[in-house]
Design an enzyme around this catalytic site. Structure first.
Site, PDB file in Angstrom:
ATOM      1  N   TYR A   1     -14.381   1.480  10.311  1.00  0.00           N
ATOM      2  CA  TYR A   1     -12.951   1.819  10.399  1.00  0.00           C
ATOM      3  C   TYR A   1     -12.617   2.356  11.797  1.00  0.00           C
ATOM      4  O   TYR A   1     -11.717   1.834  12.462  1.00  0.00           O
ATOM      5  CB  TYR A   1     -12.635   2.865   9.332  1.00  0.00           C
ATOM      6  CG  TYR A   1     -11.183   3.260   9.227  1.00  0.00           C
ATOM      7  CD1 TYR A   1     -10.240   2.410   8.644  1.00  0.00           C
ATOM      8  CD2 TYR A   1     -10.740   4.508   9.684  1.00  0.00           C
ATOM      9  CE1 TYR A   1      -8.903   2.787   8.528  1.00  0.00           C
ATOM     10  CE2 TYR A   1      -9.405   4.886   9.569  1.00  0.00           C
ATOM     11  CZ  TYR A   1      -8.491   4.028   8.988  1.00  0.00           C
ATOM     12  OH  TYR A   1      -7.167   4.409   8.880  1.00  0.00           O
TER      13      TYR A   1
ATOM     14  N   THR B   1      -6.312  -2.683  -1.803  1.00  0.00           N
ATOM     15  CA  THR B   1      -6.107  -1.304  -2.272  1.00  0.00           C
ATOM     16  C   THR B   1      -4.659  -1.085  -2.704  1.00  0.00           C
ATOM     17  O   THR B   1      -4.365  -0.084  -3.347  1.00  0.00           O
ATOM     18  CB  THR B   1      -6.434  -0.279  -1.163  1.00  0.00           C
ATOM     19  OG1 THR B   1      -5.709  -0.654   0.025  1.00  0.00           O
ATOM     20  CG2 THR B   1      -7.904  -0.216  -0.875  1.00  0.00           C
TER      21      THR B   1
ATOM     22  N   ASP C   1       0.452  -8.835   1.480  1.00  0.00           N
ATOM     23  CA  ASP C   1      -0.642  -7.966   1.042  1.00  0.00           C
ATOM     24  C   ASP C   1      -1.649  -8.780   0.238  1.00  0.00           C
ATOM     25  O   ASP C   1      -1.262  -9.719  -0.465  1.00  0.00           O
ATOM     26  CB  ASP C   1      -0.064  -6.837   0.158  1.00  0.00           C
ATOM     27  CG  ASP C   1      -0.928  -5.596   0.171  1.00  0.00           C
ATOM     28  OD1 ASP C   1      -2.065  -5.668  -0.332  1.00  0.00           O
ATOM     29  OD2 ASP C   1      -0.475  -4.569   0.691  1.00  0.00           O
TER      30      ASP C   1
ATOM     31  N   THR D   1      -1.709  11.536   6.249  1.00  0.00           N
ATOM     32  CA  THR D   1      -0.387  11.499   5.610  1.00  0.00           C
ATOM     33  C   THR D   1      -0.568  11.498   4.096  1.00  0.00           C
ATOM     34  O   THR D   1      -1.535  10.939   3.582  1.00  0.00           O
ATOM     35  CB  THR D   1       0.375  10.245   6.085  1.00  0.00           C
ATOM     36  OG1 THR D   1       0.455  10.301   7.513  1.00  0.00           O
ATOM     37  CG2 THR D   1       1.775  10.185   5.529  1.00  0.00           C
TER      38      THR D   1
ATOM     39  N   LYS E   1     -13.353  -6.722   9.800  1.00  0.00           N
ATOM     40  CA  LYS E   1     -12.631  -7.997   9.907  1.00  0.00           C
ATOM     41  C   LYS E   1     -11.123  -7.792   9.876  1.00  0.00           C
ATOM     42  O   LYS E   1     -10.393  -8.411  10.638  1.00  0.00           O
ATOM     43  CB  LYS E   1     -12.996  -8.901   8.731  1.00  0.00           C
ATOM     44  CG  LYS E   1     -14.161  -9.818   8.958  1.00  0.00           C
ATOM     45  CD  LYS E   1     -14.191 -10.736   7.757  1.00  0.00           C
ATOM     46  CE  LYS E   1     -15.306 -11.716   7.774  1.00  0.00           C
ATOM     47  NZ  LYS E   1     -15.346 -12.460   6.507  1.00  0.00           N
TER      48      LYS E   1
ATOM     49  N   GLY F   1       0.833  -1.210   0.000  1.00  0.00           N
ATOM     50  CA  GLY F   1       0.000   0.000   0.000  1.00  0.00           C
ATOM     51  C   GLY F   1       0.859   1.248   0.000  1.00  0.00           C
ATOM     52  O   GLY F   1       2.086   1.187  -0.136  1.00  0.00           O
TER      53      GLY F   1
ATOM     54  N   ARG G   1      -9.162  10.944  -1.168  1.00  0.00           N
ATOM     55  CA  ARG G   1      -8.593  11.772  -0.101  1.00  0.00           C
ATOM     56  C   ARG G   1      -8.268  13.151  -0.652  1.00  0.00           C
ATOM     57  O   ARG G   1      -7.983  13.328  -1.829  1.00  0.00           O
ATOM     58  CB  ARG G   1      -7.367  11.096   0.517  1.00  0.00           C
ATOM     59  CG  ARG G   1      -7.829   9.995   1.464  1.00  0.00           C
ATOM     60  CD  ARG G   1      -6.749   9.499   2.352  1.00  0.00           C
ATOM     61  NE  ARG G   1      -6.134   8.316   1.793  1.00  0.00           N
ATOM     62  CZ  ARG G   1      -5.342   7.507   2.486  1.00  0.00           C
ATOM     63  NH1 ARG G   1      -5.085   7.746   3.731  1.00  0.00           N
ATOM     64  NH2 ARG G   1      -4.813   6.444   1.930  1.00  0.00           N
TER      65      ARG G   1
HETATM   66  N1  LIG Z   1      -2.503   7.289   5.023  1.00  0.00           N
HETATM   67  C1  LIG Z   1      -2.974   7.859   6.091  1.00  0.00           C
HETATM   68  O1  LIG Z   1      -3.130   9.087   6.128  1.00  0.00           O
HETATM   69  C2  LIG Z   1      -3.307   7.045   7.311  1.00  0.00           C
HETATM   70  C3  LIG Z   1      -3.818   7.714   8.430  1.00  0.00           C
HETATM   71  C4  LIG Z   1      -4.131   6.972   9.561  1.00  0.00           C
HETATM   72  C5  LIG Z   1      -3.903   5.606   9.592  1.00  0.00           C
HETATM   73  N2  LIG Z   1      -3.405   4.998   8.490  1.00  0.00           N
HETATM   74  C6  LIG Z   1      -3.229   3.537   8.582  1.00  0.00           C
HETATM   75  O2  LIG Z   1      -2.015   3.152   7.971  1.00  0.00           O
HETATM   76  C7  LIG Z   1      -2.181   1.897   7.296  1.00  0.00           C
HETATM   77  C8  LIG Z   1      -1.762   2.031   5.841  1.00  0.00           C
HETATM   78  O3  LIG Z   1      -2.555   3.042   5.217  1.00  0.00           O
HETATM   79  P1  LIG Z   1      -2.314   3.477   3.700  1.00  0.00           P
HETATM   80  O4  LIG Z   1      -2.651   4.904   3.586  1.00  0.00           O
HETATM   81  O5  LIG Z   1      -1.014   2.981   3.237  1.00  0.00           O
HETATM   82  O6  LIG Z   1      -3.502   2.670   3.004  1.00  0.00           O
HETATM   83  P2  LIG Z   1      -3.475   1.726   1.716  1.00  0.00           P
HETATM   84  O7  LIG Z   1      -4.888   1.394   1.414  1.00  0.00           O
HETATM   85  O8  LIG Z   1      -2.641   2.331   0.640  1.00  0.00           O
HETATM   86  O9  LIG Z   1      -2.690   0.459   2.254  1.00  0.00           O
HETATM   87  C9  LIG Z   1      -3.308  -0.594   2.940  1.00  0.00           C
HETATM   88  C10 LIG Z   1      -2.723  -1.883   2.403  1.00  0.00           C
HETATM   89  O10 LIG Z   1      -3.293  -2.983   3.120  1.00  0.00           O
HETATM   90  C11 LIG Z   1      -3.654  -3.993   2.180  1.00  0.00           C
HETATM   91  N3  LIG Z   1      -4.712  -4.799   2.782  1.00  0.00           N
HETATM   92  C12 LIG Z   1      -5.992  -4.435   3.048  1.00  0.00           C
HETATM   93  N4  LIG Z   1      -6.662  -5.453   3.601  1.00  0.00           N
HETATM   94  C13 LIG Z   1      -5.770  -6.477   3.722  1.00  0.00           C
HETATM   95  C14 LIG Z   1      -5.862  -7.800   4.217  1.00  0.00           C
HETATM   96  N5  LIG Z   1      -7.010  -8.277   4.711  1.00  0.00           N
HETATM   97  N6  LIG Z   1      -4.764  -8.589   4.188  1.00  0.00           N
HETATM   98  C15 LIG Z   1      -3.596  -8.132   3.656  1.00  0.00           C
HETATM   99  N7  LIG Z   1      -3.458  -6.878   3.160  1.00  0.00           N
HETATM  100  C16 LIG Z   1      -4.535  -6.065   3.195  1.00  0.00           C
HETATM  101  C17 LIG Z   1      -4.078  -3.239   0.953  1.00  0.00           C
HETATM  102  O11 LIG Z   1      -4.081  -4.013  -0.229  1.00  0.00           O
HETATM  103  C18 LIG Z   1      -3.040  -2.123   0.934  1.00  0.00           C
HETATM  104  O12 LIG Z   1      -1.878  -2.531   0.251  1.00  0.00           O
HETATM  105  C19 LIG Z   1      -3.650   1.500   7.462  1.00  0.00           C
HETATM  106  O13 LIG Z   1      -3.755   0.591   8.524  1.00  0.00           O
HETATM  107  C20 LIG Z   1      -4.329   2.796   7.826  1.00  0.00           C
HETATM  108  O14 LIG Z   1      -5.457   2.593   8.620  1.00  0.00           O
HETATM  109  C21 LIG Z   1      -3.119   5.673   7.354  1.00  0.00           C
END
Ligand SMILES: NC(=O)c1ccc[n+]([C@@H]2O[C@H](COP(=O)([O-])OP(=O)(O)OC[C@H]3O[C@@H](n4cnc5c(N)ncnc54)[C@H](O)[C@@H]3O)[C@@H](O)[C@H]2O)c1
Length: 334
Positions: free
Chosen positions: A149, A41, A37, A179, A95, A16, A190
């Protein structure tokens, strides 16, 4: 022969946006990285450049199912992060937060690994305290469209702290604030990616509400620095700890800044604010400064320029439309 400081590190959600930068950083530090992964997403493209390294491994796996690997540390990043993605399949979102955390905590317990949870500022909901310190318990609706969420992440924090209390597991909980940066999903709705893409394509910039709601935006490199610093703290420091950038701006100011950086003539259009959209969000970084020596370095101009350059590149090379299509590997679990 393995270097004494070299660790085997599992990054769930490693393909991700944040996960791919984290994998890159950990490989750069000389560690073995196992990126897991299910591509819900995330995308293989995000980690394509890491495959040349013999220390990098990519495994397709859904963390709502158990995983059996030997690792020293786990960064649990897997979870769709943007409202448009996590509301697409809200049951799966809960989940991945709950079952996914139980599976990763169980793995950490079995192999005696240190585990870090990517939690979120969304645990504060629409806050009545500003800026938000970690001691603030939040104002979250358990039944609204964001609850899968927000409440999922809150329950994940509960699980982390119960594994700590019950099994003395070394845990770390990071509350990540908004971020942005290269490799954000182009279609995640976003605000930063939306505005940049709209500006670069000359489309109207969609403003939800009157644009007076504020956000604090953190550049991805600063965030990754905070996560690795947190993982390196002694076992008696668990967090939760806020990681982000406290520089606060209104959404209107953000749009104006992006128009200036991209030289776009896009007009602003105003739409109603979505339900339960927080009005203000700003991290109190006192604890992060004290315990991690953390302070963000990348300012808006530099961060937005790098992000706009990334989107400009994927738009001009025709990759943008391909990335926006529902990915063939993206599955909706039942
Ligand atoms: N980007 C932000 O601003 C932000 C802010 C707060 C928290 N977060 C947290 O940071 C983490 C990463 O966020 P991001 O922005 O990179 O989001 P993103 O959607 O780009 O990355 C999430 C990744 O998790 C993978 N994924 C989802 N469900 C899965 C599963 N069941 N098994 C294996 N892989 C799975 C997706 O394919 C993706 O690669 C998340 O947990 C998110 O809640 C992000």
């Amino acid at each position: 022969m393995k270097d004494a400081g070299q660790k085997k590190i599992l990054v769930t959600g490693g393909a991700g946006f944040l996960g791919s930068h984290l994998c890159e950083r950990l490989l750069g530090e000389g560690h073995d990285v196992l990126c897991v992964d299910n591509f819900y997403t995330g995308s293989k493209r995000n980690v394509k450049h890491l495959h040349d390294s013999t220390s990098f491994e990519l495994v397709r796996h859904d963390i709502t199912f158990p995983l059996y690997v030997e690792v020293d540390e786990i960064y649990n990043m897997a979870c769709p992060a943007s409202p448009v993605h996590y509301q697409n399949d809200p049951v799966q979102t809960t989940k991945v937060c709950v079952h996914g955390s139980i599976n990763m905590l169980g793995l950490a317990k079995r192999v005696k690994a240190k585990i870090l949870q990517a939690s979120t500022s969304e645990v504060y909901g629409d806050p009545t305290v500003h800026p938000q310190p970690e001691s603030y318990c939040g104002t979250v609706s358990p039944i609204g469209p964001r609850a899968c969420y927000d409440e999922g992440k809150r329950c994940a924090e509960t699980l982390f702290f119960d594994y700590r209390r019950q099994y003395n597991l070394p845990i770390k909980v990071a509350r990540i604030f908004n971020t942005y940066g290269p490799r954000m999903h182009p279609d995640d709705g976003r605000v930063v990616s939306n505005f940049i893409v709209q500006a670069l394509t000359g489309k109207p910039i969609t403003m939800y509400g009157d644009g007076s709601q504020t956000r604090s935006f953190c550049y991805v490199d600063d965030l990754i620095e905070g996560l690795t610093r947190l993982m390196a703290t002694p076992d008696d420091f668990t967090g939760p700890v806020n990681i982000g950038n406290p520089a606060e701006a209104t959404i209107l100011e953000l749009a104006e800044k992006i128009l200036a950086i991209t030289g776009s003539k896009s007009e602003l259009v105003f739409r109603p604010l979505p339900e339960h959209d927080p009005k203000r969000r700003q991290p109190d970084l006192t604890l992060a400064r004290e315990k991690l020596g953390y302070s963000p370095k990348v300012g808006w101009d530099e961060g937005l320029e790098k992000t706009a350059a990334y989107f400009d590149e994927i738009l001009s090379t025709g990759r943008f439309d391909a990335m926006r299509r529902i990915h063939p590997e993206r599955r909706v679990a039942t």
